[in-house]
Design a protein around this motif. Structure first.
Motif, PDB file in Angstrom:
ATOM      1  N   TYR A  68     -33.237 -67.721   4.485  1.00  0.00           N
ATOM      2  CA  TYR A  68     -32.911 -66.688   5.467  1.00  0.00           C
ATOM      3  C   TYR A  68     -31.414 -66.421   5.361  1.00  0.00           C
ATOM      4  N   ILE A  80     -36.065 -64.356  12.247  1.00  0.00           N
ATOM      5  CA  ILE A  80     -36.257 -65.660  11.612  1.00  0.00           C
ATOM      6  C   ILE A  80     -37.431 -66.381  12.258  1.00  0.00           C
ATOM      7  N   HIS A  84     -40.846 -67.284  10.214  1.00  0.00           N
ATOM      8  CA  HIS A  84     -41.172 -68.705  10.095  1.00  0.00           C
ATOM      9  C   HIS A  84     -42.529 -68.993  10.734  1.00  0.00           C
ATOM     10  N   GLY A  98     -37.971 -73.629   4.609  1.00  0.00           N
ATOM     11  CA  GLY A  98     -36.984 -72.618   4.973  1.00  0.00           C
ATOM     12  C   GLY A  98     -35.589 -73.211   5.082  1.00  0.00           C
ATOM     13  N   PHE A  99     -34.579 -72.389   4.788  1.00  0.00           N
ATOM     14  CA  PHE A  99     -33.209 -72.859   5.008  1.00  0.00           C
ATOM     15  C   PHE A  99     -32.265 -71.702   5.274  1.00  0.00           C
ATOM     16  N   THR A 100     -31.150 -72.035   5.891  1.00  0.00           N
ATOM     17  CA  THR A 100     -30.101 -71.055   6.189  1.00  0.00           C
ATOM     18  C   THR A 100     -28.741 -71.697   5.964  1.00  0.00           C
ATOM     19  N   LEU A 115     -34.417 -74.907  16.237  1.00  0.00           N
ATOM     20  CA  LEU A 115     -34.136 -75.672  15.017  1.00  0.00           C
ATOM     21  C   LEU A 115     -34.602 -77.115  15.158  1.00  0.00           C
ATOM     22  N   ASN A 118     -38.310 -77.168  14.646  1.00  0.00           N
ATOM     23  CA  ASN A 118     -38.754 -76.837  13.296  1.00  0.00           C
ATOM     24  C   ASN A 118     -38.047 -77.653  12.224  1.00  0.00           C
ATOM     25  N   SER A 121     -39.511 -78.245   8.731  1.00  0.00           N
ATOM     26  CA  SER A 121     -39.686 -77.147   7.775  1.00  0.00           C
ATOM     27  C   SER A 121     -38.435 -76.285   7.632  1.00  0.00           C
ATOM     28  N   MET A 122     -37.305 -76.777   8.149  1.00  0.00           N
ATOM     29  CA  MET A 122     -36.054 -76.013   8.080  1.00  0.00           C
ATOM     30  C   MET A 122     -34.901 -76.923   7.696  1.00  0.00           C
ATOM     31  N   GLU A 123     -33.957 -76.370   6.944  1.00  0.00           N
ATOM     32  CA  GLU A 123     -32.690 -77.021   6.633  1.00  0.00           C
ATOM     33  C   GLU A 123     -31.587 -76.044   7.002  1.00  0.00           C
ATOM     34  N   VAL A 124     -30.481 -76.561   7.509  1.00  0.00           N
ATOM     35  CA  VAL A 124     -29.362 -75.712   7.924  1.00  0.00           C
ATOM     36  C   VAL A 124     -28.062 -76.298   7.390  1.00  0.00           C
TER      37      VAL A 124
END
Length: 371
Positions: A68, A80, A84, A98-100, A115, A118, A121-124
């Motif tokens: 994203y 987003i 997602h 997913g990542f941002t 965040l 999730n 399933s997410m990296e930031v």
């Protein structure tokens, strides 16, 4: 530490799909390579159509990293969430994650809770350019707008960009981020005009960092001292590209047009150059005659950090590396070789006999850069 993404990135069969959700940003950082910001956003229907296509396409991939992207992606937080949610609502033939990357200034309240919810399933990655004064020089006095405690606890991975103004504080900036609890990606800014004495300043800073890491083995070295010395192949016949751009990387602009990566998109290059970038072929083998003359016999070719999109925007040649950047990278490789040798002497590298020989050979090859 990064929770999940390292399991998937750079593995065969992983595809990276970049969704540029907005051409806007709430900051104007000094080194930003996105020169064509505008109040444009990607329609939700466009994003969902792209996601469905990429998740079901028979293209040899078995895993998709959905990036994203922006501008500042959290300006489009509602989109987003919906994208997602769509990903989570279906059983796909490919795995996904997913990542941002964010400037952090909008990650508060509801965004933080989402965040957390999730995290599987997410990296930031948060952009933090070192100490407060360093960050504020580069990034519009935004340091105190970032909830460092949240990122330190939930996503402790900082992306630090070094500019001419912050180069004298490189070591202090990296050290402070480590001691705040962050893993650090520290890189020289691309497209920056470096001055004559900057390589000397860089060398001094890297030597300070080497001393720090030798005394503090608990910290994973920042990327500025973690170049791929072991992967060098100075006598190899087959050249490899440093950049991951290729068939398994796609970047979608806000209007749904696809480009090799985000650095080749209109947001960075403008429409005319971006259109030309569509015809670039990254499937053909890389040969020495494609490279700058100065790169053809360089022992670090193939592992030297460079941005093909920025190269293309500056010169029209993907493989033309700015002379200033080259001078700085030589210093960086020499420091990396010294650091690896110190780690080797201290018995802090677990190597097979074959790996040991390759490391010593490559360290010796790097010394040519000092000539």
């Amino acid at each position: 530490m990064r929770k999940n993404l390292d399991k998937f990135m750079n593995k065969p069969g992983t595809k990276i799909v970049i969704l540029t959700l907005t051409d806007s940003c709430n900051l104007a950082c000094t080194y930003c390579y996105e020169h064509n910001k505008a109040p444009n956003t990607m329609a939700l229907e466009t994003a969902l159509t792209i996601v469905e296509k990429e998740m079901t396409m028979e293209d040899g991939s078995d895993f998709v990293c959905i990036y994203y992207f922006g501008g500042e992606p959290y300006l489009q937080f509602e989109e987003i969430k919906k994208i997602h949610s769509f990903l989570k609502s279906r059983q796909w033939p490919k795995g996904w994650f997913g990542f941002t990357t964010t400037n952090g200034t909008l990650v508060h309240g509801e965004v933080q809770q989402w965040l957390r919810d999730n995290a599987s399933s997410m990296e930031v990655y948060v952009s933090l350019d070192g100490k407060r004064e360093m960050h504020n020089k580069n990034r519009c006095d935004s340091y105190d707008k970032i909830d460092l405690d949240f990122f330190r606890k939930e996503y402790p991975f900082a992306k630090m960009t070094v500019t001419r103004e912050t180069l004298p504080g490189l070591a202090e900036g990296v050290i402070e981020l480590h001691e705040q609890g962050f893993e650090v990606s520290a890189n020289l800014g691309y497209g920056i005009p470096w001055e004559e004495n900057d390589p000397e300043i860089l060398s001094e800073q890297l030597l300070r960092l080497i001393d720090y890491y030798m005394a503090h083995p608990q910290y994973k070295p920042a990327t500025v001292l973690n170049l791929a010395i072991m992967d060098m192949d100075p006598e190899g016949e087959h050249l490899k590209r440093f950049c991951g751009v290729g068939p398994l990387m796609k970047s979608y602009d806000v209007d749904g047009q696809v480009y090799p990566c985000h650095a080749f998109a209109p947001l960075c290059l403008g429409k005319e150059k971006a259109e030309k970038a569509k015809s670039l072929d990254f499937t053909c083998p890389l040969t020495k005659d494609m490279l700058d003359e100065k790169c053809r016999n360089c022992p670090a070719v193939g592992v030297c950090p460079t941005c093909y999109g920025i190269n293309f925007g500056a010169s029209g040649n993907v493989y033309h590396i700015n002379e200033d950047h080259c001078r700085m990278m030589k210093v960086q490789f020499l420091a990396n070789a010294l650091f690896k040798y110190k780690l080797y002497q201290a018995g802090r590298l677990s190597l097979t006999p074959e790996e040991e020989l390759r490391l010593l050979r490559n360290i010796q090859a790097v010394q040519k850069l000092a000539q």
